[in-house]
Structures are given as C-alpha cells and as structure tokens.
Design an enzyme around this catalytic site. Structure first.
Site, short mmCIF file in Angstrom:
data_model
loop_
_atom_site.label_atom_id
_atom_site.label_comp_id
_atom_site.label_asym_id
_atom_site.label_seq_id
_atom_site.Cartn_x
_atom_site.Cartn_y
_atom_site.Cartn_z
N GLY A 69 -12.86 -3.35 -12.65
CA GLY A 69 -11.92 -3.57 -13.74
C GLY A 69 -12.16 -4.94 -14.34
O GLY A 69 -12.28 -5.92 -13.60
N ALA A 116 -14.44 -0.37 -6.67
CA ALA A 116 -13.65 -0.23 -7.90
C ALA A 116 -13.99 -1.35 -8.86
O ALA A 116 -14.31 -2.47 -8.42
CB ALA A 116 -12.16 -0.25 -7.57
N CYS A 162 -6.89 4.21 -8.81
CA CYS A 162 -7.39 4.14 -10.19
C CYS A 162 -6.80 5.23 -11.07
O CYS A 162 -7.38 5.60 -12.11
CB CYS A 162 -8.91 4.15 -10.21
SG CYS A 162 -9.65 2.80 -9.25
N HIS A 182 -6.03 -4.13 -2.91
CA HIS A 182 -6.89 -5.15 -2.32
C HIS A 182 -6.33 -5.53 -0.96
O HIS A 182 -5.09 -5.63 -0.79
CB HIS A 182 -6.94 -6.41 -3.19
CG HIS A 182 -7.47 -6.18 -4.57
ND1 HIS A 182 -8.73 -5.67 -4.81
CD2 HIS A 182 -6.92 -6.40 -5.79
CE1 HIS A 182 -8.93 -5.59 -6.11
NE2 HIS A 182 -7.85 -6.02 -6.73
N ARG A 241 -6.19 -6.73 -16.52
CA ARG A 241 -7.50 -6.08 -16.56
C ARG A 241 -7.35 -4.66 -17.08
O ARG A 241 -6.25 -4.12 -17.17
CB ARG A 241 -8.14 -6.06 -15.17
CG ARG A 241 -7.35 -5.28 -14.16
CD ARG A 241 -8.16 -4.84 -12.96
NE ARG A 241 -7.30 -4.32 -11.91
CZ ARG A 241 -6.74 -3.12 -11.90
NH1 ARG A 241 -6.94 -2.29 -12.91
NH2 ARG A 241 -5.98 -2.74 -10.89
N GLY A 242 -8.49 -4.03 -17.36
CA GLY A 242 -8.47 -2.63 -17.69
C GLY A 242 -8.19 -1.78 -16.46
O GLY A 242 -8.28 -2.25 -15.32
N GLY A 243 -7.83 -0.53 -16.69
CA GLY A 243 -7.70 0.41 -15.60
C GLY A 243 -6.28 0.59 -15.10
O GLY A 243 -5.32 0.08 -15.67
#
EC number: 2.3.1.181
Length: 218
Positions: free
Chosen positions: A153, A151, A182, A91, A84-86
C-alpha cells in the site's frame, strides 16, 4: 518442502548512493507514519530516497478505501485510519515492514511500475529459496498457492512515495482472522515459517533490502 530448511539468500549489492537505508527495530505505528508524512512533505529535489526496515507492535491499519465492516471480529488490537491506498491489514512482530520513500520523478516511472517492482522483489527473494510466488490481478501483493505473504500500500505526494510493503516472516497470523485481509473475505495468509523458510527478521531485512534496491533502481 522436504529436507533442511533453505537458508535465506545472502546476495549483497553495492549500496545506491541515492538511497539511505534505516533499520529502525520495533517501533510504534503512528509516530512512524507521521515521520513518513513529514519526510515526504519536507524533501527537496536533491533529497536522497530512503528505505525504512522495521517491525510494528500489533496494529490494524485502515487505508483510504477501507471500510470498517472488514473488521469482522471484536479485538483489543488498535485500528488506525491512515492515508495509504487499499483496505485493512494487520502489522505485528515477526513481519518485516519496508517503507519506500522514493522520488518517482527521478526514477522515471510511475506508481504502478513501482508496485510491480516491489512485488517482483519479494517474488525474486522467495524464488531464490525455491518458493514460487505470484501476483494476483486486481489485488496488489504477493501470493504463494493463493495465500498472501506480502501486502502493499502506497501514497504519492508531489511525485514522492511513502508507506510500502509488509512481508510475513515468522509471526502470529491469528489476528488476520479478525479481518477480511485487504478487503477480501476469506483471503488466506501465509508466512515464510509455514513454507519451511526459517528466516530471522534480521536476515530477512538484509535480503529484502538488497532485493528492493535491485528492483527500484535497475
């Protein structure tokens, strides 16, 4: 917040026929990620969008832009590099994760618009209980008094998204202290419980499903 804790709003919307909602419970991160990848790779133009609601056992995920120096303390929690991005995030139990498997070509808008809509869904959900939440320029997510409560992503392949958002409900926030959330040193995090919102994971999943459906398909 004073007085009795607000009850989570229960405003139901009619299910969108092009959306399949799956409540998966608490599931391991890596198999779920692989399942998202497989779904995105195999879907066709006629495949219904899906929304997966779930929790993960404790795990850090490191996005494509992620740098391991943002893991700033030793920990036994696994770190999973993903697509994913970021940057890096955490979690864990008590956090509602919503994976958004959407065909943007059918929706007629792009990834930035989807990010804005996902943020707005969380902002609206909190506003219904008199909690003012905001965006932050250059740092996708949702914030309350400068502390991050959700958050985001995403990954897009062939016009279709996977990954999504993580909404802090009633969880142990201590693992965030081992990272720059992040990628931002010193970023504060918060959760619904600390804002006086005594919401269960199950209640939050239902309400967030409705908020996301309105945001994505309106």
């Amino acid at each position: 917040m004073n007085g009795a804790a607000p009850i989570i709003p229960d405003v139901r919307v009619e299910p969108d026929p092009s959306l399949v909602v799956r409540q998966l419970g608490r599931v391991a991160y890596e198999p779920t990620w692989r399942a998202m990848q497989a779904f995105a790779a195999q879907r066709s133009a006629g495949t219904a969008d899906e929304l997966w609601l779930l929790e993960h056992p404790p795990v850090y995920t490191l996005g494509q832009a992620g740098k391991r120096e943002h893991l700033i303390a030793a920990t036994d929690i696994p770190v999973v590099p993903i697509d994913r991005g970021g940057q890096i995030t955490y979690h864990g139990p008590g956090q509602v994760v919503a994976y958004v498997l959407v065909d943007l070509r059918r929706r007629g808008y792009g990834i930035r618009e989807l990010v804005a809509r996902l943020e707005q869904a969380v902002i609206d959900l909190l506003a219904a209980s008199n909690v003012e939440a905001t965006r932050r320029a250059g740092a996708p997510g949702v914030y309350v008094d400068g502390a991050k409560i959700a958050a985001l992503g995403l990954r897009v392949k062939h016009g279709c998204t996977y990954h999504g958002l993580a909404f802090n409900v009633d969880m142990d926030l201590e693992p965030f202290a081992a990272i720059n959330p992040c990628g931002y040193p010193g970023m504060a995090v918060t959760q619904c419980r600390d804002l006086g919102l005594n919401w269960s994971v199950e209640q939050t999943e239902r309400a967030l499903t409705d908020a996301l459906q309105r945001a994505i398909y309106s």
